[in-house]
Design a protein around this motif. Structure first.
Motif, mmCIF file in Angstrom:
data_model
loop_
_atom_site.group_PDB
_atom_site.id
_atom_site.type_symbol
_atom_site.label_atom_id
_atom_site.label_comp_id
_atom_site.label_asym_id
_atom_site.label_seq_id
_atom_site.Cartn_x
_atom_site.Cartn_y
_atom_site.Cartn_z
ATOM 1 N N ILE A 110 73.409 27.443 29.768
ATOM 2 C CA ILE A 110 71.996 27.388 29.377
ATOM 3 C C ILE A 110 71.860 26.844 27.954
ATOM 4 O O ILE A 110 71.011 25.998 27.672
ATOM 5 C CB ILE A 110 71.363 28.792 29.519
ATOM 6 C CG1 ILE A 110 71.230 29.138 31.002
ATOM 7 C CG2 ILE A 110 70.011 28.866 28.822
ATOM 8 C CD1 ILE A 110 70.836 30.559 31.289
ATOM 9 N N HIS A 111 72.751 27.284 27.093
ATOM 10 C CA HIS A 111 72.724 26.839 25.707
ATOM 11 C C HIS A 111 72.955 25.331 25.616
ATOM 12 O O HIS A 111 72.252 24.619 24.879
ATOM 13 C CB HIS A 111 73.800 27.589 24.898
ATOM 14 C CG HIS A 111 73.770 27.282 23.431
ATOM 15 N ND1 HIS A 111 74.896 26.967 22.727
ATOM 16 C CD2 HIS A 111 72.752 27.226 22.555
ATOM 17 C CE1 HIS A 111 74.570 26.725 21.472
ATOM 18 N NE2 HIS A 111 73.262 26.879 21.344
ATOM 19 N N ASP A 143 72.381 23.148 28.002
ATOM 20 C CA ASP A 143 71.206 22.459 28.552
ATOM 21 C C ASP A 143 70.148 22.263 27.475
ATOM 22 O O ASP A 143 69.548 21.200 27.360
ATOM 23 C CB ASP A 143 70.597 23.287 29.703
ATOM 24 C CG ASP A 143 71.339 23.051 31.011
ATOM 25 O OD1 ASP A 143 72.161 22.121 31.056
ATOM 26 O OD2 ASP A 143 71.087 23.805 31.974
ATOM 27 N N ILE A 144 69.930 23.329 26.707
ATOM 28 C CA ILE A 144 68.836 23.285 25.730
ATOM 29 C C ILE A 144 69.185 22.385 24.554
ATOM 30 O O ILE A 144 68.440 21.473 24.213
ATOM 31 C CB ILE A 144 68.519 24.706 25.206
ATOM 32 C CG1 ILE A 144 68.045 25.603 26.349
ATOM 33 C CG2 ILE A 144 67.458 24.644 24.110
ATOM 34 C CD1 ILE A 144 67.964 27.068 25.991
ATOM 35 N N THR A 145 70.320 22.629 23.940
ATOM 36 C CA THR A 145 70.581 21.968 22.657
ATOM 37 C C THR A 145 71.333 20.648 22.783
ATOM 38 O O THR A 145 71.226 19.805 21.897
ATOM 39 C CB THR A 145 71.369 22.896 21.711
ATOM 40 O OG1 THR A 145 72.582 23.271 22.370
ATOM 41 C CG2 THR A 145 70.577 24.135 21.375
ATOM 42 N N PHE A 165 62.610 34.524 32.032
ATOM 43 C CA PHE A 165 63.798 33.874 31.482
ATOM 44 C C PHE A 165 64.270 34.618 30.228
ATOM 45 O O PHE A 165 65.459 34.926 30.077
ATOM 46 C CB PHE A 165 63.468 32.414 31.132
ATOM 47 C CG PHE A 165 64.537 31.459 31.560
ATOM 48 C CD1 PHE A 165 65.681 31.295 30.791
ATOM 49 C CD2 PHE A 165 64.409 30.729 32.733
ATOM 50 C CE1 PHE A 165 66.670 30.404 31.191
ATOM 51 C CE2 PHE A 165 65.400 29.851 33.132
ATOM 52 C CZ PHE A 165 66.533 29.687 32.364
ATOM 53 N N HIS A 183 69.251 18.541 26.288
ATOM 54 C CA HIS A 183 67.796 18.521 26.109
ATOM 55 C C HIS A 183 67.046 18.519 27.432
ATOM 56 O O HIS A 183 66.117 17.769 27.651
ATOM 57 C CB HIS A 183 67.370 17.317 25.256
ATOM 58 C CG HIS A 183 67.937 17.412 23.878
ATOM 59 N ND1 HIS A 183 67.491 18.349 22.977
ATOM 60 C CD2 HIS A 183 68.929 16.732 23.273
ATOM 61 C CE1 HIS A 183 68.193 18.228 21.858
ATOM 62 N NE2 HIS A 183 69.076 17.254 22.022
ATOM 63 N N LYS A 184 67.508 19.361 28.316
ATOM 64 C CA LYS A 184 66.739 19.521 29.550
ATOM 65 C C LYS A 184 66.434 21.003 29.710
ATOM 66 O O LYS A 184 67.091 21.859 29.091
ATOM 67 C CB LYS A 184 67.509 18.969 30.749
ATOM 68 C CG LYS A 184 68.773 19.734 31.104
ATOM 69 C CD LYS A 184 69.334 19.228 32.422
ATOM 70 C CE LYS A 184 70.288 20.244 33.022
ATOM 71 N NZ LYS A 184 70.883 19.825 34.263
ATOM 72 N N LYS A 185 65.457 21.259 30.544
ATOM 73 C CA LYS A 185 65.063 22.654 30.723
ATOM 74 C C LYS A 185 66.164 23.406 31.446
ATOM 75 O O LYS A 185 66.619 22.972 32.510
ATOM 76 C CB LYS A 185 63.779 22.723 31.536
ATOM 77 C CG LYS A 185 62.593 22.269 30.740
ATOM 78 C CD LYS A 185 61.359 22.414 31.583
ATOM 79 C CE LYS A 185 60.205 21.773 30.873
ATOM 80 N NZ LYS A 185 59.090 21.583 31.786
ATOM 81 N N PRO A 186 66.598 24.529 30.900
ATOM 82 C CA PRO A 186 67.661 25.282 31.561
ATOM 83 C C PRO A 186 67.139 25.920 32.850
ATOM 84 O O PRO A 186 65.953 26.131 33.003
ATOM 85 C CB PRO A 186 68.004 26.360 30.536
ATOM 86 C CG PRO A 186 66.764 26.525 29.739
ATOM 87 C CD PRO A 186 66.099 25.193 29.700
ATOM 88 N N LEU A 237 63.198 26.932 33.539
ATOM 89 C CA LEU A 237 62.336 27.416 32.456
ATOM 90 C C LEU A 237 61.016 26.638 32.459
ATOM 91 O O LEU A 237 60.994 25.414 32.469
ATOM 92 C CB LEU A 237 63.048 27.213 31.110
ATOM 93 C CG LEU A 237 62.228 27.697 29.898
ATOM 94 C CD1 LEU A 237 62.038 29.198 29.943
ATOM 95 C CD2 LEU A 237 62.901 27.287 28.605
ATOM 96 N N SER A 238 59.912 27.376 32.472
ATOM 97 C CA SER A 238 58.590 26.748 32.419
ATOM 98 C C SER A 238 57.643 27.787 31.827
ATOM 99 O O SER A 238 58.055 28.907 31.524
ATOM 100 C CB SER A 238 58.123 26.374 33.824
ATOM 101 O OG SER A 238 57.809 27.546 34.539
ATOM 102 N N ALA A 291 75.556 31.831 29.987
ATOM 103 C CA ALA A 291 74.825 31.627 28.743
ATOM 104 C C ALA A 291 75.200 30.302 28.097
ATOM 105 O O ALA A 291 74.354 29.585 27.576
ATOM 106 C CB ALA A 291 75.092 32.778 27.783
ATOM 107 N N LYS A 292 76.484 29.945 28.185
ATOM 108 C CA LYS A 292 76.939 28.685 27.576
ATOM 109 C C LYS A 292 76.274 27.490 28.240
ATOM 110 O O LYS A 292 75.872 26.532 27.580
ATOM 111 C CB LYS A 292 78.474 28.559 27.724
ATOM 112 C CG LYS A 292 79.242 29.084 26.539
ATOM 113 C CD LYS A 292 80.705 28.732 26.677
ATOM 114 C CE LYS A 292 81.486 29.238 25.469
ATOM 115 N NZ LYS A 292 82.901 29.466 25.796
#
Lengths: 561, 376
Positions: free
Chosen positions: B28-29, B31-33, B79, B36-39, B71-72, B25-26
């Protein structure tokens, strides 16, 4: 054994006693369906159509921006008084009876010029029909510019002799008056003109609404004549029991279609017939009637696209003396000339004689009548069928959702047919326009289409044919005859509009798809964020940030149209 | 609790499993915040095409082919469901020391609104994905299978723990009368005591019943296990632990058809393609195949007790010859399958009844065991 009938005993002489001339009026009286008067409902339409056609032609020829008022007043259970008033140049008093009460009298038949009327039958036929069904007369009021008063003339047609009978002829103080809000006048004040004509006919008729109605005809008239201001009033008789005085009519319509462009269509030029469009019999007649003294000059002056040199070449090739008197040629010689003409390469007829509506004006007309998100129009270059120049124009509008209950994806598209700016409502199935329309593969442009039928969709398609001579299938002028050249031109114009439409439709589909995807993405992103928040024990503001970042990310790659 | 077998599977503590979820989860988090890439989530591909037969360890080992779920638009729902499933697994099962069935998990998702699973196969598949992604089998995450693990009868004492007080419970599998002991869904905590010489795993419940009824396990001194078709994870794990613990051989007795060979026996011995990522826990490399072999049909005169191979059987056999790394590794199995295809027949365990109801336990099994020639 049966007794011999007297017919068998006829002699040439006895038969000759019964043989006599049939007047055109009598012929059409018996064949009124040919003129569009076969039912009370259609008769009303045809009468309005003929009167409006004449008014528009007159206004345009005189260079006046047309303003027309159509009034239908119910006078009996199945009787109506049709009154059409225009602001045209007016009609000289002596001409009035012949124009309105003599069939095949007019200014348009003998020349090749683009106009609505062609034969000089229409309005007289309407009067004749009124006379036949109600016994009443056609009442004409007309005022020419500068005259102190208007004439009011009542005429009937003498059907035996095809000649007008004048019942009354008086001077009246009348000026054509139109309701307010007509575009040119001040808001609130009725508009009056110093010239104009009004024709009024009472006839057996039935008023209906819907596709084949006067309502629809006038609406389409306004679309195809964006320079026209049109007023429409229907007054229906109220049911017998509530027949008290002073009460409002049971049912009525007051409607105005205001002009969308303030420019008259360019005046159409008159042309000589093109030799390739002339048939042998007509050639014979023309050579007989010509004012020229030699065959050569007759060919050169009475036809378009034949020069003195070409005329000489034709005569030589046909082995005809160029200096011979045209009315002295024998049938064999004329046929030789005719055949030579067909084999001679000639320039196509001039096309400046056509006055198309124009792409801008078509759009203006469509926009006025149909609420759509997409409009397009195509005016093709002029071309020729059988020596007659013609030009095709197509307008197309993709209606906004719910703008019209009949316009949707389940119904066929609404096809509006026009010839020389006149709406064609009847006999769609027999018309070249319908044929071309069903022949186009609309699936390629994003519309569903049952085999061999009109495509389906919330689309309005208007097709206009402008020509010096529109080949109608009958005198009632409802359908354009199937000439391959005409169908080809219509098809090309439809395909051009179709291509533009399909770009718009696929853009719409992409937008709808993006919208759907946006909804889908936005539905699940909060759940994704909730999951992360629960696992990592994040504060709410982090969840909001995750959602925002994800939306930005996905919209960038998936929703850009 | 652990066995002393050299390749014993890794046992993950609940705390470790929970930490693993947090790690995923970390990432993925971040990646997102931050990046700034799609996890994305990475899964090992679970199919026969991505396994090799590890002869040293004796099971199908997963290779390194992976599938990445980025993620798409197309994956956003899965997801989101994965994140919610991970959250539930961590917060409700691992951290609270609870268990849930697959069907319970499916119903639990009904509280997720639009994110819910519409059908149970959706949640089952996702659970398999997550198990593969984390590299931790679902039993260790707290998910218990719904299916029965199999039945046991014979000279075996199982020591279980009473969940209410942690005290030992002793189960004598030879003293259950005409019944049997059911293998529980989690077997890691069981301990064993036995003097049996081998384990006999049989395919059908009816043959198991016959053997128990005539107390065959006493005569042969073996532990009988009924698999009822393809053995469940718990059943495989139980046999493995028991065999490792007691250091006794295992024999398998199934119907003589491609399903019995390539699905039931193969899965018991080396695992499956579907569960490739966890085969190391759920396989019994020491098992050997007793019967019914195609040769047995001839040796025991059972030609008239056979059925013609059906199209599905033929397809399964040919497919195994072509694609199954286990069959491809063993000539004996290739010969057996080819012999079966040539004979064009299959045979059931019960077919021995042709020679008398108890022929199978009086003649066939003792003879085969005495001869000691088994398929690998």
């Amino acid at each position: 054994m049966a007794k011999r009938t007297s017919a068998v005993g006829e002699t040439a002489e006895s038969m000759a006693r019964r043989q006599r001339e049939i007047s055109v009026s009598e012929f059409f009286l018996k064949n009124r369906h040919l003129l569009g008067f076969d039912s009370p409902r259609r008769a009303l339409m045809t009468a309005v159509k003929e009167a409006v056609d004449n008014s528009l032609d007159a206004c345009e020829e005189a260079g006046i921006l047309p303003e027309i008022m159509v009034e239908l007043e119910q006078t009996g259970d199945n009787r109506f008084r049709v009154t059409v008033t225009d602001n045209g140049p007016g009609i000289v008093k002596t001409q009035i009876p012949k124009i309105f009460a003599k069939l095949l009298y007019g200014s348009k038949f003998h020349r090749l010029r683009m106009s609505r009327g062609q034969q000089g039958i229409g309005i007289s036929a309407a009067g004749m029909y009124g006379q036949l069904t109600t016994g009443s007369a056609t009442v004409i009021r007309s005022r020419t510019k500068g005259s102190p008063a208007a004439h009011q003339i009542s005429v009937q047609i003498d059907t035996r002799q095809n000649k007008p009978t004048i019942l009354s002829d008086v001077s009246v103080a009348w000026t054509p008056t139109f309701p307010a809000g007509s575009g040119d006048g001040n808001e609130g004040d009725p508009v009056t003109y110093k010239h104009g004509t009004s024709v009024s006919i009472e006839m057996e008729a039935a008023y209906v609404r819907g596709k084949l109605s006067v309502d629809e005809f006038l609406k389409q008239c306004a679309i195809v004549n964006p320079h026209l201001s049109l007023h429409y009033a229907v007054t229906l008789k109220k049911p017998a029991k509530g027949d008290a005085e002073g009460e409002a009519p049971a049912d009525s319509i007051r409607q105005s279609f205001l002009r969308a462009v303030k420019k008259l269509p360019p005046a159409a030029q008159e042309i000589m017939p093109h030799p390739h469009g002339v048939e042998l019999g007509m050639l014979m007649q023309m050579l007989k009637d010509t004012e020229s003294r030699t065959v050569r000059s007759a060919l050169a002056s009475d036809f378009s696209r034949i020069s003195q040199q070409t005329a000489l070449d034709i005569c030589v090739a046909a082995k005809v003396d160029p200096k011979a008197r045209p009315d002295k040629l024998g049938p064999g010689e004329i046929e030789a000339v005719y055949k030579t003409i067909q084999q001679t390469k000639l320039m196509r007829p001039p096309t400046d004689c056509l006055a198309p509506i124009g792409e801008e004006e078509i759009l203006a007309g469509l926009k006025k009548e149909i609420d759509a998100d997409f409009y397009t129009s195509v005016t093709r270059d002029p071309t020729v069928y059988r020596g007659n120049p013609f030009q095709i124009e197509v307008g197309m509008a993709y209606a906004k959702p719910q703008s019209d209950e009949d316009l949707n994806n389940e119904n066929p598209v609404r096809l509006l047919r026009f010839a020389n700016r006149v709406p064609l409502l009847y006999m769609g199935g027999a018309c070249s326009i319908t044929k071309a329309m069903t022949g186009v593969n609309w699936k390629a442009y994003g519309l569903a289409q049952p085999k061999g039928a009109l495509p389906l969709g919330p689309v309005v398609v208007s097709v206009h044919m402008a020509s010096v001579w529109v080949p109608f299938t009958s005198e009632s002028k409802d359908a354009i005859a199937n000439y391959p050249e005409i169908i080809q031109e219509i098809t090309l114009a439809l395909q051009e509009c179709g291509r533009r439409l399909s770009i718009n439709i696929s853009k719409r589909k992409r937008e709808a798809e993006a919208e759907r995807k946006r909804g889908y993405i936005e539905k699940y992103i909060p759940h994704l964020a909730t999951g992360l928040k629960d696992i990592l024990s994040l504060p709410d503001k982090d969840k909001t940030k995750i959602e925002g970042d994800l939306k930005k990310m996905l919209e960038k790659t998936h929703l850009e149209v | 609790m652990n066995t002393n077998h050299p390749i014993a599977p890794q046992v993950v503590s609940k705390q470790a499993a929970s930490r693993r979820i947090v790690e995923v989860a970390k990432e993925i988090h971040a990646d997102i915040t931050k990046k700034h890439k799609k996890p994305s989530m990475k899964f090992p591909i679970r199919s026969l095409a991505n396994v090799k037969y590890d002869t040293k360890r004796g099971h199908f080992e997963i290779l390194n082919k992976t599938a990445t779920r980025t993620l798409s638009y197309n994956t956003v729902k899965t997801f989101a469901q994965s994140m919610r499933l991970l959250a539930t697994t961590k917060n409700d099962l691992l951290d609270k020391d609870d268990i849930a069935g697959k069907r319970e998990l499916y119903y639990n998702s009904k509280s997720w609104g639009e994110c819910r699973f519409d059908e149970q196969p959706e949640s089952d598949t996702l659970l398999d994905d997550i198990e593969a992604m984390l590299g931790i089998n679902r039993e260790q995450l707290g998910y218990i299978p719904e299916e029965r693990g199999g039945d046991v009868a014979g000279p075996l004492t199982v020591l279980d723990i009473d969940p209410s007080n942690g005290k030992d419970i002793k189960i004598e599998c030879a003293k259950l009368g005409s019944g049997a002991w059911s293998i529980p869904s989690r077997v890691e905590h069981l301990r064993f005591a036995s003097k049996a010489k081998f384990i006999l795993a049989v395919e059908t419940a009816s043959l198991f019943q016959r053997l128990v009824h005539h107390r065959y396990f006493e005569k042969a001194n073996c532990i009988l296990i009924s698999m009822s078709g393809v053995p469940t994870r718990a059943c495989r794990r139980f046999i493995r632990r028991l065999a490792d613990d007691q250091k006794i051989p295992v024999l398998a007795f199934t119907d003589g058809d491609p399903y019995g060979y390539c699905n039931i026996y193969r899965t018991l011995k080396v695992g499956s393609g579907q569960a490739a990522h966890i085969n190391r826990y759920f396989c019994v490399p020491q098992v050997h195949y007793l019967g019914v072999t195609p040769q047995d049909i001839i040796d025991y005169g059972l030609e008239d007790a056979t059925h013609p191979l059906e199209e599905a059987d033929i397809k399964r056999a040919k497919d195994a010859l072509k694609n199954d790394p286990f069959i491809q590794h063993h000539k004996e199995w290739q010969q057996a399958l080819e012999q079966m295809l040539k004979m064009g027949v299959r045979i059931e365990q019960q077919a021995f009844a042709k020679h008398g109801l108890n022929y199978v336990l009086e003649k066939y099994l003792p003879e085969k065991i005495k001869k000691g020639k088994f398929l690998p």
